[in-house]
Scaffold this active site. Structure first.
Site, PDB file in Angstrom:
ATOM      1  N   THR A  28      42.347  39.943  46.470  1.00  0.00           N
ATOM      2  CA  THR A  28      42.619  39.253  45.202  1.00  0.00           C
ATOM      3  C   THR A  28      43.326  40.205  44.239  1.00  0.00           C
ATOM      4  OG1 THR A  28      40.676  37.860  45.514  1.00  0.00           O
ATOM      5  CG2 THR A  28      41.488  38.090  43.250  1.00  0.00           C
ATOM      6  N   GLY A  86      43.391  44.940  46.609  1.00  0.00           N
ATOM      7  CA  GLY A  86      43.783  45.864  45.544  1.00  0.00           C
ATOM      8  C   GLY A  86      42.584  46.638  45.025  1.00  0.00           C
ATOM      9  N   ASP A  88      41.093  48.645  41.076  1.00  0.00           N
ATOM     10  CA  ASP A  88      41.349  49.031  39.679  1.00  0.00           C
ATOM     11  C   ASP A  88      41.353  50.547  39.510  1.00  0.00           C
ATOM     12  OD1 ASP A  88      41.408  46.332  38.367  1.00  0.00           O
ATOM     13  OD2 ASP A  88      39.493  46.253  39.407  1.00  0.00           O
ATOM     14  N   GLY A  99      37.166  44.542  40.939  1.00  0.00           N
ATOM     15  CA  GLY A  99      36.534  43.492  40.155  1.00  0.00           C
ATOM     16  C   GLY A  99      37.286  43.123  38.893  1.00  0.00           C
ATOM     17  N   GLY A 100      38.476  43.740  38.748  1.00  0.00           N
ATOM     18  CA  GLY A 100      39.306  43.381  37.591  1.00  0.00           C
ATOM     19  C   GLY A 100      39.582  41.881  37.550  1.00  0.00           C
ATOM     20  N   GLU A 107      35.136  39.802  47.829  1.00  0.00           N
ATOM     21  CA  GLU A 107      35.961  40.910  48.328  1.00  0.00           C
ATOM     22  C   GLU A 107      35.109  41.908  49.090  1.00  0.00           C
ATOM     23  OE1 GLU A 107      37.604  42.246  44.613  1.00  0.00           O
ATOM     24  OE2 GLU A 107      39.535  41.324  45.023  1.00  0.00           O
TER      25      GLU A 107
HETATM   26  O1  DER Z   1      39.703  42.070  41.258  1.00  0.00           O
HETATM   27  C1  DER Z   1      40.045  42.918  42.070  1.00  0.00           C
HETATM   28  O2  DER Z   1      39.224  43.680  42.677  1.00  0.00           O
HETATM   29  C2  DER Z   1      41.520  43.158  42.275  1.00  0.00           C
HETATM   30  O3  DER Z   1      41.760  43.675  43.566  1.00  0.00           O
HETATM   31  C3  DER Z   1      41.955  44.121  41.216  1.00  0.00           C
HETATM   32  O4  DER Z   1      41.058  45.129  41.162  1.00  0.00           O
HETATM   33  C4  DER Z   1      43.340  44.684  41.440  1.00  0.00           C
HETATM   34  O5  DER Z   1      44.193  43.783  40.877  1.00  0.00           O
HETATM   35  P1  DER Z   1      45.709  44.167  40.552  1.00  0.00           P
HETATM   36  O6  DER Z   1      46.338  44.486  41.901  1.00  0.00           O
HETATM   37  O7  DER Z   1      46.251  42.920  39.930  1.00  0.00           O
HETATM   38  O8  DER Z   1      45.690  45.346  39.631  1.00  0.00           O
END
Ligand code: DER
Length: 229
Positions: A28, A86, A88, A99-100, A107
């Site tokens: 995500t 992804g 953060d 967890g952004g 995940e």
């Molecule tokens: O929510 C999540 O863990 C996403 O992987 C986040 O941490 C990374 O999102 P981005 O690639 O938009 O920075």
């Protein structure tokens, strides 16, 4: 936009590591979104075939459908070959804060299950110490939000309820829970912190990911050109 270019490059690099017949954990966030797009491209071009994805969020599900990646569920498979997701923050030991996007619960299930877990980040996500640029997201069942916040303070954290941007009131996760973002001034032992947070009654999952990452692909701009290492 150089950050967008870095995300595209690293998403493409991750998509290149998907082989025919694989079961792929679909992460995500905006960086993984490019990996999902490029996996779809490779399927369309016939470069790879017979791929199924396990989404980690409604976002991943929508993107997979948009780009033509067939989906499955954890009830229908007995393993995940590769997960692409992804982060953060990434520290030198490849521990993560995730967890952004408030998706860290599903995940972590998918990413920890995968035989190979590939993290895709732009270079801005690399940190020397976890917690230095990002708060630790914690998914909490709504009825327990107050005692959980007190317990997180007792652990040395400064918790705050995550509020929606295009939604009035607090963010609600794909499981129907709330998210608390916790500032820790120092995280000397991420393994211990992950366990302590998850042991608080009412906590469903937190965004500290330890001992699970195989490869970190870092998108960067070198001499004006996008590159991946
Ligand atoms: O929510 C999540 O863990 C996403 O992987 C986040 O941490 C990374 O999102 P981005 O690639 O938009 O920075």
């Amino acid at each position: 936009d150089p950050v967008k270019v870095m995300k595209q490059e690293v998403g493409k690099a991750a998509a290149q590591r998907v082989e025919s017949g694989m079961i792929v954990g679909l992460g995500t966030g905006s960086t993984t979104a490019y990996a999902i797009e490029f996996i779809g491209d490779r399927l369309k071009k016939g470069e790879i075939s017979n791929i199924v994805g396990v989404p980690t969020s409604f976002q991943a599900e929508v993107l997979a459908k948009q780009y033509g990646i067939p989906l499955t569920t954890l009830d229908a498979i007995d393993h995940i070959d590769v997960a692409i997701d992804g982060a953060d923050e990434v520290d030198p030991q490849k521990n993560l804060i995730k967890g952004g996007g408030a998706a860290h619960t599903r995940e972590k299930v998918v990413d920890y299950l995968a035989k190979t877990f590939i993290v895709v980040v732009d270079e801005g996500k690399l940190v020397d110490k976890l917690g230095s640029t990002f708060k630790v997201p914690v998914e909490v069942i709504p009825m327990a939000i107050s005692p959980v916040m007190r317990a997180l303070e007792a652990l040395g954290g400064q918790p705050e309820l995550r509020m929606g941007i295009k939604k009035a009131g607090p963010v609600v996760t794909d499981q129907g829970n709330l998210v608390v973002d916790v500032k820790f001034n120092d995280i000397p032992n991420p393994v211990e912190l992950e366990q302590k947070i998850n042991n608080i009654p009412g906590v469903l999952e937190n965004g500290v990911f330890v001992n699970c990452v195989n490869t970190v692909l870092v998108g960067e701009i070198k001499d004006g050109q996008p590159s991946v290492r």
